[in-house]
Each structure stands twice: as C-alpha cells, then as structure tokens.
Design an enzyme around this catalytic site. Sequence first.
Site, short mmCIF file in Angstrom:
data_model
loop_
_atom_site.label_atom_id
_atom_site.label_comp_id
_atom_site.label_asym_id
_atom_site.label_seq_id
_atom_site.Cartn_x
_atom_site.Cartn_y
_atom_site.Cartn_z
N CYS A 101 37.76 30.28 19.61
CA CYS A 101 36.99 29.03 19.69
C CYS A 101 37.94 27.88 20.04
O CYS A 101 38.38 27.78 21.18
CB CYS A 101 36.22 28.76 18.40
N CYS A 103 40.39 26.40 17.37
CA CYS A 103 41.18 26.05 16.18
C CYS A 103 42.46 25.34 16.62
O CYS A 103 43.09 25.72 17.61
CB CYS A 103 41.51 27.30 15.37
#
Length: 190
Positions: A101, A103
């Site tokens: 994603c 992070c």
Amino acid sequence: MSEHSPQEIRAEALESLLVERGFLTGEDVDESIEVYSERVGPMNGARVVAKAWVDPDFRVRLLADATSAIEPFEFQGGEVQKLVVVENTPAVHNVVVCTLCSCYPWALLGLPPTWYKDPAYRSRIVREPRRVLVEFGLSVPDGKEVRVWDSSAEVRYLVLPERPAGTDDLDEAALAALVSREAMIGVAVL
Ligand code: FE
C-alpha cells in the site's frame, strides 16, 4: 453550482458528522491539520540524518535500534511502531517502498509523495530498481549494490544518505538543510 471538489465536500460532510456525533471537535481537526502541515514533515527526518553525521555514537544507536534512538526528539505523528534506518555506503544504495500500500514513516517524513503510492513505483522498484532510479535521475554505478526495503504496517524504513563531500565545516542545522525527502526514501542522493 458548488466551487468545491467532491473530495472537499466529502471531507466537510465527514467532519460535520463526526463533530455532530461528538467523536471530535472542530478544534481537533484544526489541530491535526496544523500538526501535519507545520510540525510533521521531512525536516524531522533531516534532523535525525544530520545528527547521525555529526555524532558517531548516535549513528551507531540509530542503526542498531532507530525506534529508541529517536525517542529524545519526541516527534509527533505516530505511524512508527518500529523504525529501521538503513545506511547508504560507497558499496550499498538503499531505497524504500511499500509494495502492499503506502506505509511510510510519517513522523519523520510527513505525508508520502503521490508517486510513492503509485502502483507502478510499488511494483517496478522491486523488479527493476536501477531502471526506476534512473527515471528519478539517479544512476547507481554497476559495482554498487541496490537494496530495496519493503515497508509494512509494523516496520517503516528511513535511508541514511551519505554525507556530501565538502561539508566538514557545516554545523548540524546547516547539514539538516541539505537533506531532501527523496534522499531519505532513497530515490536520490545528496
Ligand atoms: Fe503500506
């Protein structure tokens, strides 16, 4: 016709609802915006990098356990359960991604740049890191190893760039001013 974008309208509707239901106050929202726009950003990571360059003991502690080494800075913004700092050397160049994603070490770098969240960056930097780095304007010499670090909800990475040559006379604050966000992600050098 409204002059607001759908995102603005959605954000305002969400804020009104949360305030109305008593989950937060308008002041909480203003406070969060101030924190992320003024107190949380790449300048925090830059301070850590500059300190590591001038303080050898701090550098050792930072590379061994960055989470506790940066505690004295009391950075806000959370999102760093475990911080790992990886050091660039003449033999190794490090670059950070979150393949799943986006992070990112918010407390040290603020909000992630758009390209960091782009699926193309997230998949290609793993498969063909040298080629992607060239697209960022960084050509890593053939003899130098490229290491790609995949972030997660639990572990966030920060690159400790090599200190630029000719900076022996600079103090910590002047050194911090040289450190870019891109260099701490590893898509640039200084
Ligand atoms: Fe992620």
